[in-house]
Design a protein around this motif. Structure first.
Motif, PDB file in Angstrom:
ATOM      1  N   LEU B 165      77.072  43.727   0.296  1.00 21.64           N
ATOM      2  CA  LEU B 165      76.502  43.992  -1.025  1.00 21.64           C
ATOM      3  C   LEU B 165      75.036  43.553  -1.087  1.00 21.64           C
ATOM      4  O   LEU B 165      74.180  44.300  -1.559  1.00 21.64           O
ATOM      5  CB  LEU B 165      77.332  43.275  -2.093  1.00 21.64           C
ATOM      6  N   ASN B 166      74.759  42.340  -0.586  1.00 22.34           N
ATOM      7  CA  ASN B 166      73.376  41.862  -0.615  1.00 22.34           C
ATOM      8  C   ASN B 166      72.449  42.773   0.177  1.00 22.34           C
ATOM      9  O   ASN B 166      71.328  43.059  -0.239  1.00 22.34           O
ATOM     10  CB  ASN B 166      73.291  40.450  -0.052  1.00 22.34           C
ATOM     11  N   LEU B 168      72.872  45.979   0.770  1.00 18.94           N
ATOM     12  CA  LEU B 168      72.704  47.219   0.013  1.00 18.94           C
ATOM     13  C   LEU B 168      71.699  47.042  -1.119  1.00 18.94           C
ATOM     14  O   LEU B 168      70.849  47.899  -1.351  1.00 18.94           O
ATOM     15  CB  LEU B 168      74.047  47.646  -0.589  1.00 18.94           C
ATOM     16  N   ILE B 169      71.803  45.922  -1.820  1.00 18.01           N
ATOM     17  CA  ILE B 169      70.891  45.687  -2.937  1.00 18.01           C
ATOM     18  C   ILE B 169      69.453  45.621  -2.439  1.00 18.01           C
ATOM     19  O   ILE B 169      68.559  46.261  -2.994  1.00 18.01           O
ATOM     20  CB  ILE B 169      71.287  44.410  -3.704  1.00 18.01           C
ATOM     21  N   VAL B 172      68.381  49.274  -1.522  1.00 18.45           N
ATOM     22  CA  VAL B 172      68.142  50.189  -2.643  1.00 18.45           C
ATOM     23  C   VAL B 172      66.918  49.739  -3.442  1.00 18.45           C
ATOM     24  O   VAL B 172      66.118  50.560  -3.890  1.00 18.45           O
ATOM     25  CB  VAL B 172      69.390  50.298  -3.553  1.00 18.45           C
ATOM     26  N   PHE B 173      66.752  48.423  -3.574  1.00 13.29           N
ATOM     27  CA  PHE B 173      65.544  47.909  -4.226  1.00 13.29           C
ATOM     28  C   PHE B 173      64.306  48.397  -3.468  1.00 13.29           C
ATOM     29  O   PHE B 173      63.328  48.854  -4.069  1.00 13.29           O
ATOM     30  CB  PHE B 173      65.582  46.377  -4.267  1.00 13.29           C
ATOM     31  N   LEU B 175      64.110  51.081  -1.623  1.00 14.52           N
ATOM     32  CA  LEU B 175      63.968  52.525  -1.845  1.00 14.52           C
ATOM     33  C   LEU B 175      63.285  52.802  -3.174  1.00 14.52           C
ATOM     34  O   LEU B 175      62.440  53.688  -3.288  1.00 14.52           O
ATOM     35  CB  LEU B 175      65.337  53.199  -1.823  1.00 14.52           C
ATOM     36  N   LEU B 176      63.671  52.019  -4.189  1.00 21.15           N
ATOM     37  CA  LEU B 176      63.092  52.242  -5.514  1.00 21.15           C
ATOM     38  C   LEU B 176      61.587  51.951  -5.490  1.00 21.15           C
ATOM     39  O   LEU B 176      60.789  52.748  -5.982  1.00 21.15           O
ATOM     40  CB  LEU B 176      63.799  51.367  -6.553  1.00 21.15           C
ATOM     41  N   ILE B 177      61.185  50.831  -4.896  1.00 19.29           N
ATOM     42  CA  ILE B 177      59.745  50.549  -4.905  1.00 19.29           C
ATOM     43  C   ILE B 177      59.002  51.449  -3.916  1.00 19.29           C
ATOM     44  O   ILE B 177      57.790  51.592  -3.993  1.00 19.29           O
ATOM     45  CB  ILE B 177      59.403  49.061  -4.666  1.00 19.29           C
ATOM     46  N   THR B 179      59.222  54.562  -4.052  1.00 21.99           N
ATOM     47  CA  THR B 179      58.836  55.775  -4.769  1.00 21.99           C
ATOM     48  C   THR B 179      57.495  55.603  -5.496  1.00 21.99           C
ATOM     49  O   THR B 179      56.975  56.557  -6.051  1.00 21.99           O
ATOM     50  CB  THR B 179      59.895  56.186  -5.818  1.00 21.99           C
ATOM     51  N   PHE B 191      54.925  55.227 -11.180  1.00 23.44           N
ATOM     52  CA  PHE B 191      54.890  53.752 -11.243  1.00 23.44           C
ATOM     53  C   PHE B 191      53.590  53.147 -10.714  1.00 23.44           C
ATOM     54  O   PHE B 191      53.625  52.150  -9.998  1.00 23.44           O
ATOM     55  CB  PHE B 191      56.045  53.144 -10.443  1.00 23.44           C
ATOM     56  N   LEU B 425      61.799  33.838  -2.072  1.00 32.09           N
ATOM     57  CA  LEU B 425      62.943  33.741  -2.983  1.00 32.09           C
ATOM     58  C   LEU B 425      64.163  34.469  -2.417  1.00 32.09           C
ATOM     59  O   LEU B 425      65.286  33.986  -2.499  1.00 32.09           O
ATOM     60  CB  LEU B 425      62.580  34.306  -4.359  1.00 32.09           C
ATOM     61  N   ASP B 430      69.779  34.199  -0.148  1.00 33.76           N
ATOM     62  CA  ASP B 430      70.652  34.966   0.762  1.00 33.76           C
ATOM     63  C   ASP B 430      70.497  36.482   0.699  1.00 33.76           C
ATOM     64  O   ASP B 430      71.458  37.217   0.901  1.00 33.76           O
ATOM     65  CB  ASP B 430      72.135  34.627   0.522  1.00 33.76           C
ATOM     66  N   PHE B 431      69.297  36.963   0.401  1.00 32.00           N
ATOM     67  CA  PHE B 431      69.041  38.391   0.510  1.00 32.00           C
ATOM     68  C   PHE B 431      68.053  38.593   1.654  1.00 32.00           C
ATOM     69  O   PHE B 431      66.997  37.976   1.667  1.00 32.00           O
ATOM     70  CB  PHE B 431      68.434  38.958  -0.777  1.00 32.00           C
ATOM     71  N   GLY B 443      62.253  55.474   3.095  1.00 27.88           N
ATOM     72  CA  GLY B 443      62.468  56.070   1.780  1.00 27.88           C
ATOM     73  C   GLY B 443      61.622  57.306   1.536  1.00 27.88           C
ATOM     74  O   GLY B 443      62.154  58.381   1.224  1.00 27.88           O
TER      75      GLY B 443
END
Lengths: 142, 498
Positions: B165-166, B168-169, B172-173, B175-177, B179, B191, B425, B430-431, B443
């Motif tokens: 999960l970490n 993936l987060i 995807v984070f 991928l979003l930035i 764009t 953006f 951070l 743990d990311f 991306g």
């Protein structure tokens, strides 16, 4: 540990929601992917919240203190350094930053701190400026 | 290929190139050996230096740092049980017991030789496989490139983090930035908050230097220890392996080199995974598996041959397809693009002399760290004691100059600061920051190729399944997503029953 997962998830959800709102004015074609990613991030954050709630009792806080004060001091001095670079130029700010950072951290004896600061700045000048002609931020001073 | 190699040889065998090679190797060794300084950081901080060089020389420097820093991690792993980089975690299992038995020098000798053999075998593989893959890549159209990018993303996210999960987060984070910037199809800025500096998207190198260098500087400045390495590091026995040592370990070295190369080619799995896999394989193949973990030189050989074998392997997808398999190769791709070298088949056609110079210099880098390691390991261990409070500001200064020099833009220095804090951070909570960087590269590629394919196919997804090459990649993606899921489910079943 698990409480902070919860907080991270909340921050991420707010972040993604803001991205979705900001993307509303974009042309249809341009906003598809950002919206898909934001939606995915919200779904994943929900899973993170679910996980953080499940483990809430099982995991006790380890009692390890986050070094907030030190974190603040370190990041603040780096930020000040970056601002100084903009106004004074790279070399003078680097000298100020290195001297004050190492004194603040009590890194070494005074004379060692001075020698290291001077030699780092000098080495960067020699390599980047003289030998390789790489652009260096200039300001009021050197 | 051979004519390109001949030209490259003429270039590499000059005093100038040798000096760069030597400096890169020496710097890489120290960076690798110091716990807290990673290979990624070493290569990222060296990229600004390459601006002032011609691309060939620059790539020689980056290659040398990559190879020798992966090896350098073994020195502290063996002598202090503190791996200099993640790559050498498995080396501590048998390396440190050897030191305790007074065999520190021998362990370093074995590790140096194994790293050398691993590096050479994987460079041969790079030399043979990459041009072939480049030929296949010539047949790739937009749908294939889209799927390859997705393949890279899927496998990277699944293995780069302790938690699915970490990972993936983070991905995807990222991928979003990714764009952020002008949409190249509609020309609409996304953006960018009215900042012209963001029109081209988030610049990868400042982000990278922030996530992997500045974050580490913050970390070591905050840590309570005044020096990463406290204990005295020294050893007194002979470093050069004897014939008896070699006859005992050579099979392991070769096997681990092959494993490492294959793991390296697979996007996502990195040096540490390769060394763990081949450590386990060596133990399984051994006649006395119980001696592993108690100072068996084969354990050191397995781990070190494998992690250095990743270097050449990981460059295969990076150079031919532009798919970074790990964080270091992501930096490498950044370094290539800065010089106008876009990864892809063209590197083996139009820019073949540059590419073959890089490959050839990897051979020499492996030889160089072998010689330096065997002859001077005793002296290198002294540098390891540099106090962290001196290192931290030096890394900050180099990060600032590096992120500025890419576009002569102070805005990028601000980005560096933001990503530095983000990286610190993330690691604390743990990311893993690696998926962000990979997403920043993959991306935009995924989005552009997907939209190009959809225009090509008039909005239909069906043709993706009708082209043999794209169908093959789809199968790979499905397998790479299902396998870690299967492992996770198996793990939780074992946990429940146990």
């Amino acid at each position: 540990m698990k409480k902070r997962d919860f907080l991270i998830a909340v921050v991420l959800i707010i972040f993604s929601a803001a991205a979705i709102i900001a993307a509303q004015e974009y042309p249809q074609e341009s906003r598809v992917m950002p919206n898909v990613y934001s939606a995915l991030l919200i779904i994943l954050s929900m899973f993170l919240i679910k996980r953080s709630l499940k483990n809430n009792e099982a995991e006790k806080e380890t009692g390890e203190h986050a070094p907030y004060r030190k974190f603040f001091m370190v990041t603040a001095s780096i930020l000040l350094y970056i601002i100084l670079v903009r106004f004074l130029g790279f070399y003078s700010s680097t000298l100020i930053f290195m001297l004050s950072f190492m004194f603040m951290m009590k890194a070494a004896k005074t004379i060692t701190v001075i020698i290291i600061s001077l030699s780092t700045t000098g080495l960067i000048y020699t390599f980047f400026d003289l030998m390789l002609h790489i652009p260096i931020p200039r300001g009021l001073l050197f | 290929m051979f004519d390109h190699l001949a030209i490259a040889l003429g270039y590499v065998l000059t005093p100038h190139s040798f000096l760069v090679l030597f400096l890169g190797t020496a710097a890489g060794l120290v960076i690798g050996a110091l716990p807290g300084l990673s290979s990624t950081m070493g290569v990222a901080l060296a990229i600004p230096l390459t601006f002032g060089m011609d691309p060939k020389t620059g790539l020689i420097l980056l290659g040398a740092i990559y190879c020798s820093s992966v090896y350098g991690g073994s020195i502290t792993a063996i002598l202090l049980r503190t791996p200099g980089t993640d790559a050498s975690i498995a080396t501590t299992f048998d390396g440190f017991p050897m030191t305790q038995q007074g065999l520190g020098g021998k362990a370093i000798g074995i590790s140096t030789t194994a790293s050398f053999i691993g590096g050479i075998i994987s460079t041969v593989a790079l030399l043979l496989i990459a041009p072939l893959l480049a030929k296949i890549a010539l047949k790739f159209g937009p749908p294939e490139y889209f799927l390859v990018a997705i393949f890279g993303l899927s496998i990277i996210i699944s293995v780069s983090s302790n938690s699915y999960l970490n990972g993936l987060i983070s991905g995807v984070f990222g991928l979003l930035i990714a764009t952020v910037g002008m949409d190249s199809f509609t020309g609409y800025p996304r953006f960018i908050f009215n900042s012209d500096s963001l029109l081209d998207g988030i610049p990868i190198l400042p982000a990278l230097i922030g996530l992997f260098s500045l974050s580490q500087a913050i970390k070591i400045a905050i840590s309570q220890e005044s020096s990463i390495v406290k204990k005295d590091v020294s050893f007194s026995d002979r470093v050069l392996p004897t014939l008896a040592d070699m006859s005992r370990t050579w099979v392991t070295m070769i096997r681990s080199s092959v494993i490492g190369t294959i793991v390296g080619i697979m996007p996502g799995a990195g040096t540490s995974i390769a060394s763990f896999i081949s450590y386990n394989e060596a133990r399984r193949a051994s006649k006395e598996p119980e001696s592993f973990g108690k100072g068996n030189p084969e354990g050191v050989a397995a781990s070190e041959a494998a992690n250095n074998a990743v270097t050449g392997g990981s460059l295969v997808p990076a150079l031919t397809l532009g798919i970074p398999g790990n964080a270091v190769t992501a930096v490498f791709i950044g370094g290539l693009t800065i010089h106008g070298l876009i990864p892809g088949p063209n590197l083996f056609i139009k820019y073949a002399d540059i590419t073959y110079t890089l490959i050839l210099s990897l051979f020499l880098a492996n030889i160089m760290f072998f010689v330096i390691g065997i002859a001077f390991a005793k002296y290198f261990v002294k540098v390891i004691k540099t106090p962290t409070r001196i290192l931290a500001p030096v890394i900050c200064v180099l990060s600032v100059i590096g992120s500025f020099a890419i576009r002569n833009n102070l805005f990028d220095v601000g980005l560096l600061f933001g990503f530095g804090i983000l990286g610190y951070l993330m690691e604390r909570y743990d990311f893993s920051p690696a998926p962000i960087v990979l997403a920043l590269i993959l991306g935009p590629m995924a989005e552009a190729e997907l939209r190009r394919s959809l225009i090509l196919f008039h909005g239909s997804f069906v043709p993706f399944f009708q082209r043999p090459l794209s169908l093959a990649i789809i199968v790979l993606i499905v397998l790479s997503v299902l396998f870690p899921l299967y492992k996770e489910i198996k793990k939780s079943r074992i946990r429940k029953s146990g």
